[in-house]
Scaffold this active site. Structure first.
Site, PDB file in Angstrom:
ATOM      1  CG  ASP A 295      85.123   3.175  37.821  1.00 29.74           C
ATOM      2  OD1 ASP A 295      84.922   3.660  38.940  1.00 29.74           O
ATOM      3  OD2 ASP A 295      86.258   3.115  37.299  1.00 29.74           O
TER       4      ASP A 295
ATOM      5  CD  GLU B 149      83.212   7.409  39.874  1.00 29.70           C
ATOM      6  OE1 GLU B 149      83.915   7.726  40.834  1.00 29.70           O
ATOM      7  OE2 GLU B 149      83.689   6.935  38.833  1.00 29.70           O
TER       8      GLU B 149
HETATM    9  C1  NOJ Z   1      86.194   5.451  40.744  1.00 35.33           C
HETATM   10  C2  NOJ Z   1      86.098   4.368  41.779  1.00 35.33           C
HETATM   11  O1  NOJ Z   1      85.011   4.624  42.623  1.00 35.33           O
HETATM   12  C3  NOJ Z   1      87.429   4.356  42.483  1.00 35.33           C
HETATM   13  O2  NOJ Z   1      87.399   3.546  43.635  1.00 35.33           O
HETATM   14  C4  NOJ Z   1      88.489   3.910  41.517  1.00 35.33           C
HETATM   15  O3  NOJ Z   1      89.754   3.986  42.145  1.00 35.33           O
HETATM   16  C5  NOJ Z   1      88.500   4.811  40.277  1.00 35.33           C
HETATM   17  N1  NOJ Z   1      87.197   5.074  39.773  1.00 35.33           N
HETATM   18  C6  NOJ Z   1      89.308   4.184  39.175  1.00 35.33           C
HETATM   19  O4  NOJ Z   1      88.623   3.092  38.633  1.00 35.33           O
END
Ligand code: NOJ
Length: 557
Positions: free
Chosen positions: A215, A273
């Site tokens: 993440d 991500e």
């Molecule tokens: C990206 C995640 O996909 C999202 O759902 C989340 O709110 C944020 N990062 C914060 O962790």
């Protein structure tokens, strides 16, 4: 374009795996409390096997007060009680592996929950203490320190700083939270934080989980001195630049983790991500000693338009191939408007909430489904890995009628009730046309559509699993058939790709084994090359012609 990617026999599993994303809260509820859980996933493994994916990615299931549905982790080495137990987790990994399905988890290293023991300890300690040094605490500006330390903004809205009350009962220092107030950012300049995450990696990899989705992989490292964002300069030079995203030092963290995964025989993989500003910068996350894959967000944010989409595919693929990594295609996830709606309305999504252009009332459902089907075949014909978000295989639409008092996404509150957030793509999956147990999502029959943890829409059952599985021509059966073909074709997944010359309204490319994919964006029909055999099409063909908004896989003569 020649991708120079290795052929199937020589390559590791993750280079071309098709991964199915499970938003655990909304997938399947085994114990009848209206919330999806691990045993719910276990009960659906036969369905996942039938679909034919290689891997599952499960959104965060760790202990968490669920302020951002699991992205606020209180304990990284235990599962949330709502979702089950560690024994359930162990049973799931065994059963999935027995079926030949891998599982990756979702690691959240940029921030924890404010209920993490470390953050609680930080709150109970003095400014300057070692407890506070694990997070980013600063004195405020202004005479009494009552202004935030800098002008950084939280992704979900409002300032990125929250002031704490010190032990003397007076307002004191501020802490940084790039997301919700309940998600304090870790201080990655602190060695203890590095060690904490090494331990977490080992904890789950020792249980034979197959890796992690990382993440906010472009976050974590903040520019020294935490300088203000100079918005005028940012606008002028690089509108994506922020002193907390995509800093050079963040790559050291990924190198550390790659060393850990490399030490495991079962070859775990890490997918990032990383919302980096350019394809070139995104590719830096997948250099050989860093992460294995990085979601292709240029693709995810593309419009349904042949010329620009082709350029996006070409450019993003060129960059990752240069560093030897596989492309990783994704159309949907739990943060963005469903592609059915997006590709029809021209909605774009920039990673948080709904970007509202395109009038949802103008959604043409029939055309939206055609495009979504064609887009899926396009994705699965491209080289590299691919991701399918739960419900994407059913052609689910975005849910837009969730009453305001039922919205759960922190974006709704933090945006001052101006952005409805991401709940519309997180609504529990319809397993049955029958609405009992909110369309088969829950084992508890008394849960009605409006009582599911997020209410389902009118007509939600129309696209249910039991109306599609085994039904020829359904969205589900198309995806399943495409995955079967993909497995059987030695050159699909990773492997060479060459563009075929075509008009501006068509995307066409060839893969090994004389395999070709044509996507017609319309308006005119397109003739299938003479002598080609049709392997699958996203919609019925008109004799020798591919109609608008249709993709076809061919074997060229
Ligand atoms: C990206 C995640 O996909 C999202 O759902 C989340 O709110 C944020 N990062 C914060 O962790």
């Amino acid at each position: 374009m020649h991708t120079n990617l290795p052929v199937r026999e020589e390559r590791p599993w993750w280079r071309d795996a098709v991964t199915y994303q499970i938003y655990i809260r909304s997938y399947a509820d085994s114990n009848g409390d209206g919330i999806g859980d691990i045993n719910g996933i276990r009960s659906r493994l036969p369905y996942i096997k039938d679909l034919g994916v290689d891997c599952i990615w499960i959104n965060p299931w760790f202990q968490s007060p669920q302020k951002d549905h699991g992205y606020d982790v209180a304990d990284y080495m235990d599962v949330n009680t709502d979702y089950g137990t560690m024994d359930d987790a162990k049973a799931l990994i065994k059963e999935a592996h027995d079926l030949g399905i891998r599982i990756i988890l979702d690691l959240v290293p940029n921030h924890s929950s404010d209920l993490h023991v470390w953050f609680q300890a930080a709150l109970n300690s003095e400014p300057g203490s070692k407890e506070r040094a694990r997070y980013i605490f600063r004195d405020g500006k202004g005479e009494n320190g009552d202004l935030p330390p800098n002008n950084w903004e939280a992704v979900f809205g409002g300032p990125a700083w929250e002031r704490v009350i010190e032990k003397d009962g007076k307002p004191g220092q501020w802490y940084l939270h790039l997301f919700a107030v309940e998600q304090p950012d870790f201080n990655w300049e602190n060695e203890e934080v590095w060690q904490h995450f090494r331990d977490i990696f080992k904890f789950w990899l020792d249980l034979e989980f197959d890796g992690f989705r990382i993440d906010v992989a472009h976050g974590m490292w903040k520019e020294k001195g935490l300088p203000d964002v100079d918005f005028a300069e940012v606008e002028l030079l690089d509108r994506h630049y922020r002193p907390y995203w995509d800093q050079e030092e963040v790559h050291e963290i990924h190198r550390d983790w790659r060393k850990i995964t490399n030490s495991y025989k079962h070859d775990p993989m890490l997918v990032s991500e990383a919302w980096a500003p350019t394809d070139q910068r995104t590719a830096m996350y997948v250099r050989p000693d860093e992460l294995h894959q990085s979601f292709n967000f240029s693709f995810l944010t593309a419009k349904w338009e042949a010329k620009s989409l082709k350029q996006i595919i070409d450019k993003s693929m060129t960059e990752v191939v240069k560093v030897g990594a596989p492309p990783s295609w994704v159309w949907e996830n739990h943060d963005v408007v469903r592609k059915t709606d997006r590709l029809d309305l021209g909605l774009q999504n920039k990673g948080k909430g709904l970007e509202k252009f395109g009038d949802p009332k103008k959604l043409n459902k029939e055309r939206a489904l055609l495009r979504a089907r064609a887009a899926t075949l396009l994705e699965l014909a491209l080289p590299g890995g691919a991701y399918i978000y739960q419900g994407e295989e059913l052609g689910l639409f975005e849910v837009r009628d969730i009453p305001e008092d039922r919205l759960e996404d922190p974006i709704w509150k933090m945006s001052g009730h101006t952005d409805r957030g991401r709940d519309g793509c997180r609504v529990p999956i319809p397993w049955t046309k029958d609405p009992a147990g909110a369309h088969g999502f829950s084992s508890n029959k008394s849960i009605t559509t409006d009582k599911a943890w997020l209410p389902q829409s009118e007509g939600w059952g129309e696209r249910a699993v039991d109306t599609q599985q085994g039904v020829q021509g359904s969205f589900f059966e198309m995806v399943k058939a495409a995955l079967t073909i993909r497995k059987g074709e030695a050159g699909l997944g990773d492997g060479e790709m060459n563009w075929i010359d075509s008009t501006d309204d068509v995307i066409a490319f060839q893969r090994p084994g004389k395999f070709a994919c044509y996507v017609n964006f319309g308006p005119a029909d397109v003739v299938i090359p003479y002598g080609a055999e049709v392997l699958i099409s996203s919609a019925p063909l008109k004799g020798e012609h591919i109609p608008a908004d249709t993709a076809v896989w061919l074997r060229l003569p």
